[in-house]
Design a protein around this motif. Sequence first.
Motif, PDB file in Angstrom:
ATOM      1  N   LYS A   1       0.834  -1.208   0.000  1.00  0.00           N
ATOM      2  CA  LYS A   1       0.000   0.000   0.000  1.00  0.00           C
ATOM      3  C   LYS A   1       0.868   1.257   0.000  1.00  0.00           C
ATOM      4  O   LYS A   1       0.584   2.220  -0.721  1.00  0.00           O
ATOM      5  N   ARG A   2       1.921   1.247   0.799  1.00  0.00           N
ATOM      6  CA  ARG A   2       2.828   2.390   0.827  1.00  0.00           C
ATOM      7  C   ARG A   2       3.552   2.551  -0.510  1.00  0.00           C
ATOM      8  O   ARG A   2       3.722   3.667  -1.006  1.00  0.00           O
ATOM      9  N   ALA A   3       3.969   1.427  -1.093  1.00  0.00           N
ATOM     10  CA  ALA A   3       4.628   1.486  -2.396  1.00  0.00           C
ATOM     11  C   ALA A   3       3.672   1.974  -3.472  1.00  0.00           C
ATOM     12  O   ALA A   3       4.063   2.729  -4.373  1.00  0.00           O
ATOM     13  N   GLN A   4       2.394   1.561  -3.378  1.00  0.00           N
ATOM     14  CA  GLN A   4       1.426   1.955  -4.395  1.00  0.00           C
ATOM     15  C   GLN A   4       1.239   3.462  -4.441  1.00  0.00           C
ATOM     16  O   GLN A   4       1.001   4.035  -5.511  1.00  0.00           O
ATOM     17  N   ALA A   5       1.373   4.130  -3.309  1.00  0.00           N
ATOM     18  CA  ALA A   5       1.269   5.586  -3.302  1.00  0.00           C
ATOM     19  C   ALA A   5       2.364   6.206  -4.172  1.00  0.00           C
ATOM     20  O   ALA A   5       2.129   7.200  -4.887  1.00  0.00           O
ATOM     21  N   VAL A   6       3.558   5.619  -4.155  1.00  0.00           N
ATOM     22  CA  VAL A   6       4.651   6.101  -5.006  1.00  0.00           C
ATOM     23  C   VAL A   6       4.386   5.741  -6.463  1.00  0.00           C
ATOM     24  O   VAL A   6       4.616   6.553  -7.366  1.00  0.00           O
ATOM     25  N   LEU A   7       3.901   4.528  -6.693  1.00  0.00           N
ATOM     26  CA  LEU A   7       3.564   4.120  -8.059  1.00  0.00           C
ATOM     27  C   LEU A   7       2.485   5.012  -8.654  1.00  0.00           C
ATOM     28  O   LEU A   7       2.523   5.347  -9.849  1.00  0.00           O
ATOM     29  N   ASP A   8       1.527   5.422  -7.835  1.00  0.00           N
ATOM     30  CA  ASP A   8       0.488   6.350  -8.307  1.00  0.00           C
ATOM     31  C   ASP A   8       1.111   7.665  -8.769  1.00  0.00           C
ATOM     32  O   ASP A   8       0.674   8.265  -9.761  1.00  0.00           O
ATOM     33  N   GLY A   9       2.127   8.130  -8.040  1.00  0.00           N
ATOM     34  CA  GLY A   9       2.813   9.347  -8.450  1.00  0.00           C
ATOM     35  C   GLY A   9       3.520   9.178  -9.783  1.00  0.00           C
ATOM     36  O   GLY A   9       3.495  10.089 -10.629  1.00  0.00           O
TER      37      GLY A   9
END
Length: 467
Positions: free
Chosen positions: A119-127
Amino acid sequence: MGTEFNDALTSQYDYRGLRDAFAPPAMYQAFLDVEKAVALAQGELGMIPIASAEVVAEHCRYEYLDMDRLDTSYRTTRHPLMPLINELVRLCGPQHGGYVHWGITTQNVIQTGLLLLAKRAQAVLDGLLADILRHLGRHARTHAKTVMAGRTHYRHAVPITFGFKVAVWIDEFLQASDRLREAEKRAFVVITGGAVGCFSALGRQGPAFQSRVAALLGMGEMAIPSRAIRTHMCEYVNALSLTASICHKIAEEVYQSSSEEYGELHEGRIEGTIGSSTMPQKINPILCYGIIANSNKLYSCAGMLMATAHRPFESDGSANQMFEDGLAEVISAISEILVRTELLARDLYVSTERMRTNLDLSHGAIFGEFAMMRLGETLGKHRGHELVHDAAMAAAAGKAPFLDELAQLPGGQALRTEIENRLETGSTGGICAEYALHFGSLVQDLAAGAMPTVEQRNINAYLKAAR
């Protein structure tokens, strides 16, 4: 050696912390974050003494761990979590340590912790996705009227614009974002059901406890926290795989169309880049083949997890290991893909001259559909198709250029003049430019997590406003 070598090659890329997303410090802290939330939730609900809950929570910090003691314990216990639990018990002391990991099981902590990291990584992937879309939006607007050959089955089809091609990529990424947001609701969830998922140690308080843990971690929760349910994780990984397939397609097109025979698109070039140790003229598409390689790696991971999700009974250690290791590999692969795609989209070089030159290779035959429809107005579409097909086959056989063959048909001279005018002015027909400008404008000021809706993507409102 291979990993170190590849790391040296990619040191110029900004991974935005993604390479450390599942590093040991992050993983240990995620597991401790879960244990902290468990203790606090149980203290609030009176399941354990509130004082003990606070002490446990205070000691759930990676920097407090004695790593030498942990390493020794791993060699002794050969268990994936007990060394960490034992260390936390030691840190909390004899009075409070007995309430560490109360009523839950190993997979509860590991699975929840890994999904928390995802979930934390996905926030970066969203960026990264937002940045890719902004870059593509710029290309769509800039090249809304840049004429090129549209290709189906690797052959010239009808004229399009490069901006239209990019608009298609944009829509695919927006669809991918939709899928990810939907999958995340089910994937990033807490599991605290204990031994087999029925709260056998906690009883009727279990569901309320799990809800509180989820709230403390900012995650969702499983309706039935069964350790045998893995399809929600497969759904998320499959959504990432579909996202990768878009990057893969773009990379394949750039890879091929950067060849001398096409010359239409090129990766941005960095001064000093060397493509070959033996052919000094070579500048290779290194971003593209990195995207292609990691996409295939991700597809393999997705297939592996799908093939493991069916494991029987209430839990299975082989499936646990596959999913626990696989999730880190999946995030690693999609990170490599999106980091490279962001660079590719940002610095993509577009040769408008070669696009136009390649469009002219058919000597007007690429307007075959246009000619068929014009003839069809008086002769019927089927007869128009036959006549244009015959003209095109005669031209391909070397009898005469396509436009000369077309001029011999009923009304063909006027049709030839009309196509020549289209070639001269770069008119494609259709609404390529409109799609390019519409989708380009949708993503020009995009922020992560603020994707345009399906309704906003529909071009009808744009066309009405543009009249």
